[in-house]
Scaffold this active site. Structure first.
Site: not given
Ligand code: GLN
Length: 184
Positions: A47, A168, A170, A77
Site C-alpha cells: 500500500s 486473496h 483471486e 488486502c
C-alpha cells in the site's frame, strides 16, 4: 465491465478470476481507463508503494470521486487498506471511503503468511483464505457489516457497495466472492 487497478500488485490473478466468471475486465492505469468501468477491484500489493503510484497516475482523486458516485469497489488486502478510513499508526495515502480502522501486517511479516478455512456470511461452504502480510479490521462504523472472522479477528467487511477482504480469493480458483461482488 470491471476495472482492475493495475499499477502494482496481483492484478493479473483477478483478471483470471473474472474471466472464469465470464466477466469482461480492463486494467486501470489512468483516469480514462477508470471511466470505462462500472466497478473496480483494488488488488493486493504494497500500500505504501501504491500510494506513490496513484498520485503519479492522477488516480488518487479520480478513484474516490467515482466511489462517491457509488461505483462498487472491492479491495483485497492492500486494496482494503487503501479504502479504509483509518490505518493504525500511519498517515500514508488512503481513500477514507470505508468506515473501518485497519491494522497492517497484523499477522506479522511475509514468512508468517498462512492459509486457513473459515465461514463467510452469505456463502454456504467455507472459504479457503490466503493471508499474505494481511491486515485485520480493528474497528468498524455503523454502516459496516463484518462478513468473516478468524480467531475473532475481522477479515471481511461490506458497507453498501464497498467490499473489503484481508485475504486473496483471486489466488484460490474459488470465484464465489468475485461473483458476489459482481452482483453489487
Ligand atoms: N502488507 C501489505 C500492505 O500493507 C498488504 C499485503 C497484501 O496486499 N498482500 O500494503
Amino acid at each position: 465491465m470491471t476495472g482492475i487497478l493495475a499499477l502494482q500488485g496481483d492484478f493479473a490473478a483477478h483478471a483470471r478470476a473474472l474471466e472464469a466468471c465470464g466477466e469482461t475486465w480492463v486494467e486501470v492505469r489512468t483516469p480514462s481507463d477508470l471511466d470505462r468501468c462500472e466497478r473496480l477491484i483494488i488488488p493486493g500489493g504494497e500500500s505504501t508503494t501504491l500510494g506513490i503510484l496513484l498520485k503519479l497516475a492522477g488516480l488518487d482523486t479520480a478513484i474516490p470521486d467515482r466511489i462517491k458516485e457509488v461505483m462498487p469497489v472491492w479491495g483485497t488486502c492492500m486494496g482494503m487498506i487503501l479504502l479504509a478510513k483509518e490505518i493504525e499508526g500511519s498517515d500514508q495515502l488512503h481513500f477514507s471511503m470505508l468506515d473501518i480502522t485497519v491494522r497492517r501486517n497484523a499477522f506479522g511479516a511475509q514468512v508468517f503468511s498462512f492459509e486457513q478455512g473459515f465461514e463467510m456470511r452469505g456463502l454456504d461452504e467455507p472459504v479457503h483464505g490466503v493471508f499474505i502480510r494481511a491486515p485485520i479490521v480493528t474497528r468498524f462504523g455503523e454502516s459496516v457489516e463484518p462478513l468473516a472472522e478468524i480467531d475473532d479477528q475481522i477479515v471481511a467487511v461490506r458497507s453498501d457497495k464497498i467490499l473489503g477482504t484481508s485475504f486473496h480469493p483471486e489466488l484460490t480458483g474459488d470465484t464465489r466472492i468475485h461473483e458476489y461482488f459482481l452482483s453489487f
